[in-house]
Design an enzyme around this catalytic site. Structure first.
Site, PDB file in Angstrom:
ATOM      1  N   LYS A  81       0.848  -1.192   0.000  1.00 53.63           N
ATOM      2  CA  LYS A  81       0.000   0.000   0.000  1.00 53.63           C
ATOM      3  C   LYS A  81       0.882   1.239   0.000  1.00 53.63           C
ATOM      4  O   LYS A  81       1.968   1.255   0.605  1.00 53.63           O
ATOM      5  CB  LYS A  81      -0.908  -0.020   1.225  1.00 53.63           C
ATOM      6  CG  LYS A  81      -1.990   1.045   1.226  1.00 53.63           C
ATOM      7  CD  LYS A  81      -2.929   0.861   2.423  1.00 53.63           C
ATOM      8  CE  LYS A  81      -4.012   1.916   2.469  1.00 53.63           C
ATOM      9  NZ  LYS A  81      -4.945   1.722   3.610  1.00 53.63           N
ATOM     10  N   SER A 156      -9.804   1.589   2.558  1.00 50.65           N
ATOM     11  CA  SER A 156      -8.932   2.408   1.747  1.00 50.65           C
ATOM     12  C   SER A 156      -7.839   1.617   1.016  1.00 50.65           C
ATOM     13  O   SER A 156      -7.154   2.151   0.146  1.00 50.65           O
ATOM     14  CB  SER A 156      -8.247   3.458   2.631  1.00 50.65           C
ATOM     15  OG  SER A 156      -7.443   2.835   3.625  1.00 50.65           O
ATOM     16  N   SER A 180     -10.139  -0.955   6.741  1.00 49.25           N
ATOM     17  CA  SER A 180      -9.548  -0.672   5.428  1.00 49.25           C
ATOM     18  C   SER A 180      -8.807  -1.842   4.806  1.00 49.25           C
ATOM     19  O   SER A 180      -8.376  -1.756   3.659  1.00 49.25           O
ATOM     20  CB  SER A 180      -8.602   0.529   5.527  1.00 49.25           C
ATOM     21  OG  SER A 180      -9.334   1.707   5.754  1.00 49.25           O
TER      22      SER A 180
END
Length: 630
Positions: A81, A156, A180
């Site tokens: 990420k 996210s 997330s």
């Protein structure tokens, strides 16, 4: 080498390269070729580091030829990420304010992955600073769900989930603050593990909410997610919240349901607010667990319905503090300006997106002098009550099962104009954020064949309790095939693709109408967005608002100030005939507080959420700030 090498799991790849069945370079090249061919549609990556990945693969092949042993993740291709600091790679949190930033150090989890011989292939897309549930808040572009390219992958950590589901990588890292990792895992049909807070070091993870953030893992099976977690878990003296416990042994994960396991079911979470196809899949998964030998017991979480309101107080307050460091002085974007104050305000106004600004403003308000005890401190007390509910529940069972999301993947743009609806996508993942170790896996298919997620929760530091495959669904989630990934083809950009944000959305208007802030607080909050001009861009044309701004500019002129139209029902006279813009704004917005709340109820918003938001944004007694009885 098999053409399907990209479908192999962590242990299969470790055995394949360890026994000489394939070189690490050939495995990496297969994954890179798949990314190059198909990610043009999915758009899960923001940066692919082909050269570094192949260099690491060649180094591992050379070591194997010399007879050296390889690590537990040898042959595994891992995506990261974009909020994990990585030497030599851009780390931007998908934000304009960090565009071009390259970290001079590796996060602790990156060090652990390298030590386990994982090949790091690139950075994945995300909601800006991990604030969002759809990856639409990225400043770059939205990511598409590989099961249906017109739908969101969740957020996210949507880029990591989509890359894993598309078999671009063996697994991926994400960060989980309120769901997330688990929510995008459910929408993309992959396994996702959110460890207990402190089990994985946060050193090098760019902070959103420090008391909630935790690095999590993705895999196409529970065993893959657990293997990657086992590689990154462990004590780190550089993180003061890191727990000093032996690394978990998860080698036999996937062997099936442990004998005598008691599974707790929260019946209220299977009632209203849950899509019918999700309810059917979760109920069927619970039945499979029972058939596999689990004892099903009912448990209660009486304060769980307060979790969303608590989360959006605690998380925004901590975000307000953490994001203060992004000011253009040390790194990232810096705006041209005449003086230091203008540089601060313009940098943040240009660098942050609408959702980040919204959360900074809410958090700053919750932490303002005079409101800390009423909002932030009270939220922390309710947070403790939720944790105690889980502690009591775990006395009656070994693990708790819940849906992961209330619906299957929603369409891109469907909720971007209504952030309240977007926030409620995390209604099942937020409650266990603080007191539990959570694992999500696919448990079936909903309407249109879209994946449905099942969430298993265990007590703190009990990954073994929630990481089993038996009874909970397929041992390996089917990844979308090439034909499915290519379905959408090229199309005209949507409003989301053109980055039309939700600053003027119904939720933004509702917040702004509810806040009747005192003058100093208004000035401080809007300084975040770059002064009065930015404030006007983010406030709708409520009657009296524009005239108030015009009047403020005329204050120094030798003419009578224009008359002010006060909101209906607000009795009182102003202290001054020439009030400031902030005073008039406070008066104008107060007219719509009750209307906004009633509108929320009419749209089916749960009463607890309405009450929580009303408490967050302003109490009834604040409506007549700066007015005196007539």
């Amino acid at each position: 080498m098999s053409d399907a090498v990209h479908t192999l799991g962590v242990r299969e790849l470790r055995n394949l390269v360890g026994e000489g069945g394939a070189s690490v370079r050939s495995v990496v090249e297969a994954h890179l070729a798949r990314i190059e061919t198909h990610d043009v549609k999915v758009r899960s990556f923001v940066h692919v580091d082909r050269a570094s990945a192949l260099e690491a693969a060649d180094a591992m092949d050379a070591r194997r030829k010399r007879g050296e042993s390889l690590g537990a993740l040898a042959g595994s291709v891992i995506a990261l990420k974009d909020n994990l600091c990585t030497v030599g790679s851009p780390t931007t949190c998908a934000s304009r304010i960090l565009r071009g930033y390259v970290s001079p150090f590796d996060a602790h989890v990156i060090e652990r992955l390298r030590a386990a011989d994982a090949v790091l292939v690139g950075k994945t897309n995300m909601d800006e600073f991990a604030m969002g549930s759809s990856t639409e808040n990225s400043s770059l572009f939205p990511t598409h769900n590989p099961w249906d390219l017109e739908r969101t992958p969740g957020g996210s950590s949507g880029g990591s989930a989509a890359a894993t589901a598309s078999a671009f990588v063996t697994g991926a890292l994400g960060s989980d603050t309120g769901g997330s990792v688990r929510q995008p895992g459910a929408l993309c049909g992959v396994a996702a593990l959110k460890p207990t807070y402190g089990r994985v070091s946060r050193y090098g993870l760019i902070a959103f909410a420090s008391s909630l953030d935790q690095v999590g893992t993705f895999g196409r099976s529970v065993g893959d997610a657990a293997s990657i977690f086992g590689a990154i878990a462990g004590h780190d003296p550089r993180d003061a919240t890191s727990v000093d416990r032996p690394a978990p042994v998860l080698d036999d994960i996937g062997a099936g349901l442990p004998t005598g396991t008691r599974i707790g079911v929260v019946r209220s979470m299977l009632a209203e607010g849950l899509a019918e196809d999700v309810r059917e899949s979760v109920t069927a998964a619970i039945a499979r667990l029972k058939d596999a030998g689990a004892e099903i017991v009912d448990v209660e979480l009486p304060h769980a319905h307060h979790a969303i309101a608590v989360y959006y107080l605690v998380a925004t307050a901590e975000a307000s503090s953490n994001l203060a460091r992004f000011d253009g002085v040390r790194y990232g974007h810096r705006a041209e300006a005449k003086d230091l104050f203008e540089m601060y305000t313009r940098t943040r106004a240009e660098g942050f997106g609408d959702e980040v600004k919204r959360r900074i403003m809410l958090g700053t308000y919750a932490l303002a002098a005079g409101y800390y005890d009423a909002y932030y401190l009270r939220a922390q007390k309710v947070r403790t009550l939720i944790r105690r509910d889980f502690e009591r529940a775990f006395e009656a069972c070994d693990a708790i099962v819940t849906p992961t999301t209330p619906t299957t993947a929603f369409r891109i743009g469907e909720k971007s104009s209504d952030p309240l609806a977007m926030y409620l996508a995390d209604v099942f993942t937020v409650p266990p954020t603080w007191p539990a170790c959570s694992n999500q896996r696919a448990c079936g298919a909903g309407a249109g064949g879209l994946p449905v997620g099942l969430q298993l929760l265990g007590p703190p530091h009990s990954a073994r309790r929630s990481c089993f495959d038996g009874g909970g669904g397929r041992a390996r989630c089917a990844c979308p095939d090439s034909a499915r990934v290519q379905l959408a083809g090229e199309r005209e950009p949507t409003a989301v693709d053109r980055r039309v944000r939700c600053g003027s959305s119904r939720f933004a208007r509702a917040i702004e109408r509810r806040i009747g802030l005192p003058e100093k607080c208004v000035a401080d909050l809007f300084a975040v967005e770059g002064g009065e001009a930015a404030a006007e861009r983010h406030i709708p044309d409520i009657p009296g608002m524009r005239s108030a701004s015009i009047m403020a500019r005329r204050r120094s002129a030798a003419m009578p100030a224009p008359a002010i139209s006060r909101p209906a029902g607000l009795r009182g006279t102003l202290h001054s005939q020439r009030p400031t813009t902030s005073v008039v704004r406070a008066l104008a917005v107060s007219e719509h507080i009750r209307d906004a709340l009633e509108d929320g109820v009419a749209r089916g918003m749960p009463k607890a959420v309405v009450d929580g938001l009303e408490a967050v944004h302003v109490g009834e007694h604040h409506r007549q700030w700066r007015a005196v009885p007539s």
